[in-house]
Structures are given as structure tokens and as C-alpha cells.
Design a protein around this motif. Sequence first.
Motif, short mmCIF file in Angstrom:
data_model
loop_
_atom_site.label_atom_id
_atom_site.label_comp_id
_atom_site.label_asym_id
_atom_site.label_seq_id
_atom_site.Cartn_x
_atom_site.Cartn_y
_atom_site.Cartn_z
N THR A 219 43.60 105.87 113.61
CA THR A 219 44.00 104.77 114.49
C THR A 219 44.31 103.52 113.68
O THR A 219 45.31 102.83 113.92
CB THR A 219 42.89 104.48 115.51
OG1 THR A 219 42.70 105.63 116.34
CG2 THR A 219 43.25 103.28 116.38
N ASP A 403 47.10 106.45 121.76
CA ASP A 403 48.13 107.47 121.51
C ASP A 403 49.26 106.98 120.62
O ASP A 403 50.29 107.65 120.49
CB ASP A 403 48.69 107.98 122.83
CG ASP A 403 49.34 106.88 123.67
OD1 ASP A 403 49.35 105.71 123.22
OD2 ASP A 403 49.83 107.19 124.76
N ARG A 404 49.10 105.85 119.96
CA ARG A 404 50.13 105.33 119.08
C ARG A 404 49.96 105.90 117.68
O ARG A 404 48.90 105.76 117.07
CB ARG A 404 50.10 103.80 119.04
CG ARG A 404 50.35 103.14 120.38
CD ARG A 404 50.35 101.64 120.28
NE ARG A 404 51.43 101.15 119.41
CZ ARG A 404 51.65 99.87 119.14
NH1 ARG A 404 50.84 98.94 119.64
NH2 ARG A 404 52.65 99.51 118.36
N SER A 407 52.07 112.64 115.72
CA SER A 407 51.40 113.76 116.38
C SER A 407 50.85 114.70 115.30
O SER A 407 51.45 115.74 114.99
CB SER A 407 52.38 114.49 117.31
OG SER A 407 52.82 113.64 118.33
N ARG A 429 40.44 113.72 123.55
CA ARG A 429 41.76 114.36 123.65
C ARG A 429 42.69 113.56 124.57
O ARG A 429 43.86 113.34 124.26
CB ARG A 429 41.58 115.80 124.18
CG ARG A 429 42.86 116.51 124.57
CD ARG A 429 43.71 116.81 123.36
NE ARG A 429 44.96 117.45 123.73
CZ ARG A 429 46.07 116.81 124.07
NH1 ARG A 429 46.07 115.48 124.09
NH2 ARG A 429 47.16 117.49 124.35
N LYS A 430 42.16 113.10 125.69
CA LYS A 430 42.95 112.30 126.62
C LYS A 430 43.38 110.98 125.99
O LYS A 430 44.52 110.52 126.17
CB LYS A 430 42.16 112.06 127.90
CG LYS A 430 42.92 111.28 128.96
CD LYS A 430 42.09 111.12 130.23
CE LYS A 430 42.84 110.34 131.29
NZ LYS A 430 42.02 110.16 132.53
N PHE A 432 43.92 110.34 122.85
CA PHE A 432 44.96 110.56 121.84
C PHE A 432 46.32 110.88 122.46
O PHE A 432 47.35 110.66 121.82
CB PHE A 432 44.57 111.72 120.92
CG PHE A 432 43.80 111.32 119.70
CD1 PHE A 432 44.27 110.34 118.85
CD2 PHE A 432 42.59 111.93 119.39
CE1 PHE A 432 43.58 109.98 117.70
CE2 PHE A 432 41.89 111.58 118.25
CZ PHE A 432 42.38 110.60 117.40
N GLY A 433 46.34 111.39 123.67
CA GLY A 433 47.60 111.76 124.28
C GLY A 433 48.34 112.79 123.45
O GLY A 433 47.74 113.75 122.95
N ASP A 434 49.64 112.58 123.23
CA ASP A 434 50.44 113.58 122.51
C ASP A 434 50.19 113.56 121.00
O ASP A 434 50.73 114.39 120.28
CB ASP A 434 51.93 113.36 122.79
CG ASP A 434 52.75 114.60 122.44
OD1 ASP A 434 52.39 115.70 122.92
OD2 ASP A 434 53.73 114.47 121.67
N ARG A 435 49.38 112.66 120.53
CA ARG A 435 49.01 112.69 119.12
C ARG A 435 48.22 113.95 118.79
O ARG A 435 48.21 114.40 117.64
CB ARG A 435 48.17 111.48 118.73
CG ARG A 435 48.90 110.15 118.66
CD ARG A 435 48.18 109.17 117.74
NE ARG A 435 48.25 109.65 116.36
CZ ARG A 435 47.58 109.10 115.36
NH1 ARG A 435 46.77 108.07 115.58
NH2 ARG A 435 47.70 109.57 114.14
#
Length: 484
Positions: A219, A403-404, A407, A429-430, A432-435
Motif C-alpha cells: 500500500t 485497491d490502488r 494487480s 480481500r475485499k 484490495f479489490g482487483d489488486r
Amino acid sequence: MYVALALAVAAVTTASVPATSAATRPSALQWGPCPADVAAATLECTIVQVPLDYREPKGRQIDIAVSRLVSSDPAQRRGVLLTNPGGPGGAGLAYPALLTNPVLPHPLPQSVRDRYDVIGFDPRGVDHSAPVTCDLTPDQIARLNLPYPNNAADVVRDATISKTIAQQCLTSETAALLPHITTANTARDMDRIREALGEPKISYLGASYGTYLGAVYTTLFPARSDRIVLDSSLGSGGYDRTAFQRLAVGMEERFPDFATFAAANPQYGLGTTPGQVRAKYFDLAARLDRTPIQGVDGSLFRGITFEYLYSDLGMPTLAAIWKALDAGQPMPPAPPPAKADNILSSRHHVICGDSPWPKSVRGYQRDVAEHRVAYPLIGAATANITPCAYWPSPVERPVRIGDRGPSNVLMVQNLRDPGTPLSGAQELRKAFGDRARMVTADQGGHGAYLVLAGNTCANDAVTTFLTTGRRPHHDLACPAEPAG
């Protein structure tokens, strides 16, 4: 919680980093033998100096001890793989040697060894890296992490003990370090290690608390993160009050595995059905609350049971302990771990320094009463007051995981993990999103990748990511595999 891993750890391609050999990397580090107590002939060690306070980068510096297991195939070498075994309070200098120890059921594969220099380090405040102390007494150490209050008066007693421990930390000879022993600062130290190694990016393998450390690093430094593996994850808030209370959820989810084992092995005499084994747990805890056996009271019994649930390999020993206590026989004496004061002191520093904790004793009494009913196995202990209630306010806000960034995160998680339950991993996990992608394994215990964990589907997914950069297109659920 730093226990088990210390004892024993279809595709989307991430951005590539050109492979470099050890001979061509610019680095001024001087490598040599590791400290004698590390006792790992395969490793070499060095020191990296970092600021104690990153707000004053030219101020006081502290030494961070770093180890290296050089890539076994320089032609295939991709870069470095930093590692962390968990904790907080866990020393990591010897961890690369542990991960690659051939006596383990599942050591780090040769394909991973070929592609990386495997890097270990003692986090700040721990062991060989500016170790902190709270001058803990043997009685304070013997309380371990989960003192169990049976009533409101016990919470008041534990509040007094917690206040004393916090005051000892604040007045010890290392008190000046106290505000700066945090996860965020350890992540900044990791980037100083990366820079000292002459690497443009680092890959990372972290277990347990080490997942939060890795999440904070990627992060704060997303552009310097290569392949990030998080094994057995805390929630997005790290080891905060919520994570501590989740331990009770983890034990409830994991305990049926032990109850099934004990019921299937009648030689232990603990019951012939899982329900009878669970009843035996409450019976033993109540009896030991009334009449301890050579220092083993109900609180310690509950804590020992919790910690042995970290691995299936511990179940026979745990069943034997129960059998002995049921017969009124003492357990074999177990000396505290080496450097126990530093392990627990640095643990307090990080957990209490990372995020604010409630201060009200009455609030803890209310939580204890509620959690004793909601999570009867150990809920009163995980809702109990700790030295964090008497800690100074953190010097910075907790790092917000989001999530910035690229990925390039792969999470791996057992469904029934007592130390870092599935619900915390799902929260991270949520965040992080698509990371991130997450691989779940239908098995119990703490630690899903290698070392003591045998799910081929999960292990292969992580190894493929580390060696090729390919992740599953979507989150992957790995089914249970037959024992043996």
C-alpha cells in the motif's frame, strides 16, 4: 499469532522485472556469518541502518539485521523474495533456512529457490534489530497471550496487571523506541532493505501477522512491489481489537477438527463423539479453574488448546495433554521460549502502537460477558483487556489498505484457521479489490502454503505465481485432499 510457523510456512501476469544476477546488482552491503544463535549455515547476514523516526530521516539510526539465501540458479534469478513468519514479535532472520529445510513436509520448492534470493530480517524491536524490553517478570510471561477471565472481578484484576505491564514498557531502558515500533515503520524498513540490496522491486512472502505487514508495504510502496503472497491473513485493520476478538471465531471453526480426531482415537479417553470431546473441554476447564494442576489452571488449559490447534501435527500431543490432565497428572514442564521477554514486549509494542484500543474497564467487562456466551470456547479471553488499554496514542493513523496499485497480490487461506480466521482474510480481500486474488483451501490450521500444509491445489497456485507471475483469473476454492 506467532506459534506454528515459528515452530515448523488460468492466469493474469504481473508487470515483469528483468532478471539480474547477484554479481551485477549494485549493493554496498557487506555480507558475512549470521549471529551464532541463528545457526543456519546456508545463510549469510548483514546490517541495514534505518531511521528510528521516519519523520526525522537524518536523526537517530537503528540497525536492522538481514539474512540472505542466495538464488540456487543465477541464470534464472528474478530478484529477491522478502519473507516474514508472523508475530508480531517473531524473529525472521532464520526464516529462509526454515522455509527451505528439507526435513519439512513441504519446503520451499526448488523452482522458487532458483528465481529469488530469499531474504529474512528481524523486524525493528525484535531480537537482533534494536530489541525492546518491557522487563517482564516470569509470572507476566507465564500469562501468555490469552488470560481467561471467569467474571467481572477477573477483568479488574487483569486490568491492573495490564496497566503494570504498559508502565514497564513506558519506563524500560528501550522506552525511547516505543512510539516507533509499528508495522508502518517496519514496512518502511523493508523498502530501505530493498534499496540497500540494489533492487528496483521486491517480491514478498508473509504469513499470519506478516500478511498485514505485506499489505501495508504494498500500500505504501505499490510501484516497488513485485509478486506479493499473503498466507493466512489478518483483516484490513491488522492486529487491532477486532482481529483479537476474531480469535474466538477461529477457535470455534477449528475445534471440530480436533474433536473429530479425538473421538476417532479412543485410546485418549476423551469421548467417542465430537460432542463428547467438546463437553470434555468444558469439564476440564472448569475443574482446572477450581483446582489447578502444578500451575496449569483453566486459563492456561484454554490457551494451550488454542495454540495446539494451529497444526494437525499437534493434535496427538494435545490429546495426550488432555488425557494426562483428565487423570490429574501434571503436564511435562515446558520452559518459556528463549528471549520470551523480547518476543512478548515487541508484540505489545506493535499491537498497541498500530491502532487505538478502548480504555474503559467497564466496556471490557461488558465485552467479556457477551463473548463468553457467543464464543464459549475462548471468547472471554479474546475480549479481555490488554496492556494496549494503557498505551499512549499511536503517533500516526493506521495505514488504510485499498485497491490502488498493481494487480499483484495473491492471498492463500485455510477455511478453518484459528489464528487468522477466514472472515478476516475475506475483509482484506475485499479491501484490495482487483489488486488481489484469493485461494482458499478446505483444510484446518494456521498456515496454508507449504511448511506444514499439504493442499496441492493451493500450494501449486502460489508456487506458479511466484515463479511465473500467473494468478488464477478469479478467486480459487481448493477442495479438501485425503489425509496422508
